[in-house]
Write a protein that holds these residues in place. Structure first.
Motif, short mmCIF file in Angstrom:
data_model
loop_
_atom_site.label_atom_id
_atom_site.label_comp_id
_atom_site.label_asym_id
_atom_site.label_seq_id
_atom_site.Cartn_x
_atom_site.Cartn_y
_atom_site.Cartn_z
N UNK A 1 38.47 3.43 14.94
CA UNK A 1 36.58 4.34 14.92
C UNK A 1 37.35 4.33 16.32
N UNK A 2 36.37 5.32 16.67
CA UNK A 2 36.16 5.48 18.57
C UNK A 2 34.65 4.83 18.58
N UNK A 3 35.17 4.02 20.05
CA UNK A 3 34.03 3.39 20.37
C UNK A 3 33.95 3.05 21.59
N UNK A 4 32.67 3.68 22.51
CA UNK A 4 32.44 3.26 24.03
C UNK A 4 32.62 1.93 24.43
N UNK A 5 33.25 1.79 26.02
CA UNK A 5 33.48 0.39 26.37
C UNK A 5 34.01 1.01 28.05
N UNK A 6 33.82 -0.37 28.44
CA UNK A 6 34.69 -0.56 29.96
C UNK A 6 35.43 -1.90 30.13
N UNK A 7 36.40 -1.44 30.51
CA UNK A 7 37.42 -2.71 30.90
C UNK A 7 37.46 -3.46 32.59
N UNK A 8 36.71 -3.02 33.62
CA UNK A 8 36.31 -3.35 34.35
C UNK A 8 35.02 -3.05 35.38
N UNK A 9 34.60 -3.56 36.12
CA UNK A 9 33.44 -2.61 36.81
C UNK A 9 33.41 -1.46 37.89
N UNK A 10 33.05 -1.22 37.32
CA UNK A 10 32.70 -0.12 38.49
C UNK A 10 32.42 1.10 38.57
N UNK A 96 26.28 -5.73 20.71
CA UNK A 96 26.34 -4.64 21.31
C UNK A 96 27.15 -3.50 20.38
N UNK A 97 28.02 -2.78 20.88
CA UNK A 97 28.76 -1.68 20.45
C UNK A 97 28.28 -0.27 19.48
N UNK A 98 26.94 -0.33 19.45
CA UNK A 98 26.02 0.81 19.44
C UNK A 98 26.85 2.15 19.70
N UNK A 99 27.13 1.92 20.09
CA UNK A 99 27.49 3.55 21.18
C UNK A 99 28.99 3.65 20.72
N UNK A 100 28.89 3.92 19.25
CA UNK A 100 30.63 4.21 18.36
C UNK A 100 29.96 4.94 17.53
N UNK A 101 31.90 4.68 16.20
CA UNK A 101 31.34 6.24 15.32
C UNK A 101 30.35 5.43 14.00
N UNK A 102 30.70 3.84 14.16
CA UNK A 102 30.26 2.63 13.51
C UNK A 102 29.70 1.41 13.69
#
Length: 316
Positions: A1-10, A96-102
């Motif tokens: 599924x698609x999910x929104x994340x970041x892997x570094x500060x910025x 967390x993780x609500x910005x996603x398909x599921x």
């Protein structure tokens, strides 16, 4: 599924869509196919690295606490909700993780028919936060409450919930938002220099409680309330130095050191109250903007500008 994340500060541009494994509902949880989810202003501080020295962050960091959608999985011990039901609610603060398909929800309520998916997707976090703070301040009928930052995502809900409790509400916002605040039931005024005098003119008998949704003005807010114990902030990390409580619901290992206070109990009971008020036409969820998941970085940029009136949401 698609999910929104970041892997570094910025900056907002580090936020992106990733393909990840879908979560599943555990005991006392449900999973929804997300139709809309809220963009959390607090996550701007984490993403930017502002709190890197006091809030441990494990990458990848998946974003979003509140969402609305259709139930497609029900965990053990869950009653009163079934597959196909339309709901809105929150994840655990740790997951967390609500910005996603599921998304897996730990607290939820039926989606009010009067709300669009965008409104429902941005509702739960603001409702829970507002209820938590108004409960701590013991706001009730006959009280006068100042909401600092009343046109934002939490402020707009706090105004309406305080009015529903029978309180008189004064709300600060830019002048172009004053008619909007009146439509929510608040008496508006501007923030900044002279705030103490302006509020005293509007409430000559005094203010019983102050709910700070904006930060940066605690000395004035304390002067207005007359006692730091009558001020609660969700936005000012200098709170402890002023003797003011900063309310948050994040796990202690994430946020406690940053604010000098442990988490408050989550006010999940506010979701059911919101359903009732929405059904009576007494609670709406102003949506500043809705972005597709692919434009999550633009949503973060708008949130960081602090000029959004109401919630910012992502739609799936």
């Amino acid at each position: 599924m698609r999910a929104i994340q970041f892997t570094e500060y910025g900056p907002p541009g580090v936020v992106h869509v990733a393909e990840v494994e879908a979560p599943h509902a555990g005991p006392s949880e449900i999973r929804i196919a997300v139709r809309a989810s809220g963009v959390s202003p607090g996550e701007m501080y984490i993403r930017s690295g502002t709190l890197r020295d006091v809030v441990p962050t494990t990458f990848p960091y998946r974003t979003g606490f509140d969402a609305a959608g259709v139930v497609d999985e029900v965990g053990g011990g869950v009653t009163g909700v079934g597959i196909g039901d339309e709901v809105f609610g929150m994840t655990t603060m740790a997951a967390r993780g609500a910005n996603a398909d599921y998304a897996v929800l730990a607290a939820w309520a039926p989606k009010p028919a009067a709300w669009s998916w965008e409104e429902a997707g941005g509702a739960a976090g603001s409702v829970e936060t507002s209820t938590r703070v108004l409960d701590r301040l013991a706001v009730g009928a006959g009280h006068t409450v100042l909401v600092q930052g009343a046109a934002g995502g939490v402020g707009t809900i706090a105004v309406q919930l305080a009015v529903a409790r029978g309180a008189t509400v004064i709300g600060t916002a830019s002048e172009h938002n004053h008619d909007f605040l009146r439509s929510l039931g608040a008496e508006p005024t501007t923030y900044g220099t002279g705030l103490v005098e302006r509020v005293r003119a509007l409430a000559p008998a005094g203010v019983d409680a102050v709910f700070d949704c904006a930060g940066g003005a605690l000395p004035d807010l304390i002067a207005i309330a007359g006692d730091p114990a009558r001020v609660v902030t969700i936005a000012d990390f200098t709170a402890a130095a002023h003797g003011v409580h900063m309310s948050h619901g994040a796990p202690a290992d994430e946020t406690g050191a940053a604010v000098g206070a442990p988490a408050d109990p989550l006010a999940s009971h506010g979701l059911a109250i919101a359903v009732t008020l929405a059904g009576e036409g007494r609670l709406r969820v102003p949506v500043a903007a809705a972005f597709p998941l692919a434009e999550a970085a633009a949503a973060h940029e708008l949130s960081e500008s602090r000029h959004a009136r109401g919630r910012i949401v992502l739609v799936s």
